[in-house]
Design a protein around this motif. Structure first.
Motif, PDB file in Angstrom:
ATOM      1  N   LEU A  69       0.868  -1.123   0.397  1.00 36.23           N
ATOM      2  CA  LEU A  69      -0.004   0.024   0.093  1.00 36.23           C
ATOM      3  C   LEU A  69       1.415   1.089   0.265  1.00 36.23           C
ATOM      4  N   ASN A  70       1.966   1.426   0.947  1.00 41.27           N
ATOM      5  CA  ASN A  70       2.808   2.674   0.797  1.00 41.27           C
ATOM      6  C   ASN A  70       3.334   2.609  -0.568  1.00 41.27           C
ATOM      7  N   ALA A  71       3.528   1.699  -1.260  1.00 33.60           N
ATOM      8  CA  ALA A  71       4.317   2.033  -3.470  1.00 33.60           C
ATOM      9  C   ALA A  71       2.893   2.002  -3.819  1.00 33.60           C
ATOM     10  N   ARG A  72       2.040   1.839  -4.027  1.00 37.19           N
ATOM     11  CA  ARG A  72       0.828   2.279  -4.506  1.00 37.19           C
ATOM     12  C   ARG A  72       0.807   3.607  -4.894  1.00 37.19           C
ATOM     13  N   ASP A  73       0.754   4.112  -6.345  1.00 40.08           N
ATOM     14  CA  ASP A  73       0.509   5.452  -6.969  1.00 40.08           C
ATOM     15  C   ASP A  73       0.121   5.242  -8.391  1.00 40.08           C
ATOM     16  N   VAL A  74      -1.052   5.262  -8.139  1.00 41.65           N
ATOM     17  CA  VAL A  74      -1.201   5.007  -9.687  1.00 41.65           C
ATOM     18  C   VAL A  74      -1.462   6.424 -10.377  1.00 41.65           C
ATOM     19  N   ALA A  75      -1.473   7.342  -9.171  1.00 38.99           N
ATOM     20  CA  ALA A  75      -1.382   8.571 -10.675  1.00 38.99           C
ATOM     21  C   ALA A  75       0.223   9.003 -11.008  1.00 38.99           C
ATOM     22  N   ARG A  76       1.236   7.799 -10.531  1.00 39.57           N
ATOM     23  CA  ARG A  76       2.529   7.940 -11.536  1.00 39.57           C
ATOM     24  C   ARG A  76       2.212   7.228 -12.534  1.00 39.57           C
ATOM     25  N   ASP A  77       1.465   5.977 -12.433  1.00 34.91           N
ATOM     26  CA  ASP A  77       1.658   4.822 -13.277  1.00 34.91           C
ATOM     27  C   ASP A  77       1.720   5.555 -14.816  1.00 34.91           C
ATOM     28  N   ILE A  78       2.471   5.111 -15.327  1.00 39.63           N
ATOM     29  CA  ILE A  78       2.572   5.663 -16.742  1.00 39.63           C
ATOM     30  C   ILE A  78       1.444   4.989 -17.988  1.00 39.63           C
ATOM     31  N   LEU A  79       0.850   3.437 -16.979  1.00 37.52           N
ATOM     32  CA  LEU A  79       0.126   2.899 -18.221  1.00 37.52           C
ATOM     33  C   LEU A  79      -1.304   3.175 -17.508  1.00 37.52           C
ATOM     34  N   ARG A  80      -1.594   4.136 -16.339  1.00 34.64           N
ATOM     35  CA  ARG A  80      -2.948   4.008 -16.098  1.00 34.64           C
ATOM     36  C   ARG A  80      -3.874   4.439 -17.364  1.00 34.64           C
ATOM     37  N   ASP A  81      -3.388   5.145 -17.753  1.00 37.26           N
ATOM     38  CA  ASP A  81      -4.706   5.831 -19.180  1.00 37.26           C
ATOM     39  C   ASP A  81      -4.691   5.019 -20.221  1.00 37.26           C
ATOM     40  N   GLY A  82      -3.555   3.913 -20.540  1.00 32.83           N
ATOM     41  CA  GLY A  82      -3.588   3.825 -21.708  1.00 32.83           C
ATOM     42  C   GLY A  82      -4.365   2.071 -21.964  1.00 32.83           C
ATOM     43  N   ALA A  83      -4.899   1.873 -23.385  1.00 31.25           N
ATOM     44  CA  ALA A  83      -5.227   0.789 -23.573  1.00 31.25           C
ATOM     45  C   ALA A  83      -5.521   0.415 -24.813  1.00 31.25           C
ATOM     46  N   THR A  84      -4.972  -1.116 -25.070  1.00 35.02           N
ATOM     47  CA  THR A  84      -4.572  -1.537 -26.623  1.00 35.02           C
ATOM     48  C   THR A  84      -6.324  -1.995 -26.435  1.00 35.02           C
ATOM     49  N   GLY A  85      -6.088  -1.974 -28.274  1.00 39.10           N
ATOM     50  CA  GLY A  85      -7.891  -2.078 -28.350  1.00 39.10           C
ATOM     51  C   GLY A  85      -8.207  -3.605 -28.311  1.00 39.10           C
ATOM     52  N   THR A  86      -7.118  -4.638 -27.649  1.00 44.29           N
ATOM     53  CA  THR A  86      -7.465  -6.134 -26.874  1.00 44.29           C
ATOM     54  C   THR A  86      -8.320  -6.168 -25.898  1.00 44.29           C
ATOM     55  N   GLU A  87      -8.287  -4.953 -25.081  1.00 48.28           N
ATOM     56  CA  GLU A  87      -8.127  -4.630 -23.567  1.00 48.28           C
ATOM     57  C   GLU A  87      -9.868  -3.804 -24.017  1.00 48.28           C
ATOM     58  N   LEU A  88     -10.177  -3.563 -25.180  1.00 48.99           N
ATOM     59  CA  LEU A  88     -11.688  -2.754 -25.081  1.00 48.99           C
ATOM     60  C   LEU A  88     -12.254  -3.466 -25.375  1.00 48.99           C
ATOM     61  N   SER A  89     -11.990  -4.485 -26.515  1.00 57.82           N
ATOM     62  CA  SER A  89     -13.217  -5.714 -26.578  1.00 57.82           C
ATOM     63  C   SER A  89     -12.966  -7.025 -26.331  1.00 57.82           C
ATOM     64  N   ARG A  90     -13.755  -7.808 -26.335  1.00 62.22           N
ATOM     65  CA  ARG A  90     -13.967  -9.117 -26.706  1.00 62.22           C
ATOM     66  C   ARG A  90     -14.976 -10.056 -27.402  1.00 62.22           C
ATOM     67  N   SER A  91     -14.461 -11.039 -28.128  1.00 59.08           N
ATOM     68  CA  SER A  91     -15.452 -11.387 -28.962  1.00 59.08           C
ATOM     69  C   SER A  91     -15.938 -11.808 -28.786  1.00 59.08           C
ATOM     70  N   SER A  92     -16.044 -13.230 -27.142  1.00 58.82           N
ATOM     71  CA  SER A  92     -16.607 -14.607 -26.688  1.00 58.82           C
ATOM     72  C   SER A  92     -16.144 -14.176 -25.456  1.00 58.82           C
ATOM     73  N   VAL A  93     -16.865 -15.488 -24.225  1.00 59.30           N
ATOM     74  CA  VAL A  93     -16.609 -15.776 -22.914  1.00 59.30           C
ATOM     75  C   VAL A  93     -15.012 -16.234 -23.522  1.00 59.30           C
ATOM     76  N   GLU A  94     -14.768 -16.998 -24.490  1.00 60.00           N
ATOM     77  CA  GLU A  94     -13.622 -18.045 -24.087  1.00 60.00           C
ATOM     78  C   GLU A  94     -12.306 -16.879 -24.100  1.00 60.00           C
ATOM     79  N   ARG A  95     -12.645 -15.546 -25.064  1.00 64.88           N
ATOM     80  CA  ARG A  95     -11.713 -14.611 -25.517  1.00 64.88           C
ATOM     81  C   ARG A  95     -11.403 -14.097 -23.530  1.00 64.88           C
ATOM     82  N   VAL A  96     -12.770 -13.668 -23.508  1.00 61.48           N
ATOM     83  CA  VAL A  96     -12.828 -13.137 -22.172  1.00 61.48           C
ATOM     84  C   VAL A  96     -12.047 -14.139 -20.683  1.00 61.48           C
TER      85      VAL A  96
END
Length: 149
Positions: A69-96
């Motif tokens: 918890l002392n090391a948690r620093d969400v604001a400093r995480d350089i990937l906090r706001d980034g998402a790839t296309g595959t993270e934004l959609s899933r075509s099936s339950v199996e892919r999830v």
């Protein structure tokens, strides 16, 4: 157990890595657990995953909850706001399922490796057990195509 008190030390960055991967592992296991519980209706696998989520509490205690918890620093995480296309959609339950079991496997490996640096042997053993159990679960689904068969 070492207590991390100072930010921007080697321990701080190690615990940041461990915190992020503990969260990722917990989330991945939960998604996979719900797949086995509701889609596959597989009690054995569901209970195994539920037990692993509880094992994560023990793992956190071995690593040190306050260190994480002392090391948690969400604001400093350089990937906090980034998402790839595959993270934004899933075509099936199996892919999830596949995306999340692999995420959990990878996170368990990261925890295993970085706990070695901190000489947390008990944590290394726990993370490795979880990782190999996840590999087995992934194989059972892969071999049958779907647990619903």
């Amino acid at each position: 157990m070492r207590i991390m008190t100072n930010k921007d030390t080697a321990d701080y960055f190690l615990y940041r890595i461990l915190d992020a991967n503990m969260n990722r592992l917990r989330e991945g296991i939960r998604v996979v657990e719900e797949y086995f519980r509701f889609f596959c209706e597989a009690p054995k696998e569901t209970h195994l995953l539920k037990n692993h989520r509880h094992m994560l509490q023990e793992l956190e205690e071995v690593i040190g909850v306050n260190n994480l918890l002392n090391a948690r620093d969400v604001a400093r995480d350089i990937l906090r706001d980034g998402a790839t296309g595959t993270e934004l959609s899933r075509s099936s339950v199996e892919r999830v399922f596949t995306a999340n079991i692999r995420r959990a496997e990878e996170s368990a490996r990261v925890i295993e490796e970085y706990c070695k640096v901190l000489s947390l042997e008990e944590a290394v053993v726990m993370a490795k057990k979880i990782r190999f159990d996840l590999y087995d679960l992934e194989a059972t689904v892969g071999l049958s195509g779907s647990k619903k068969d």
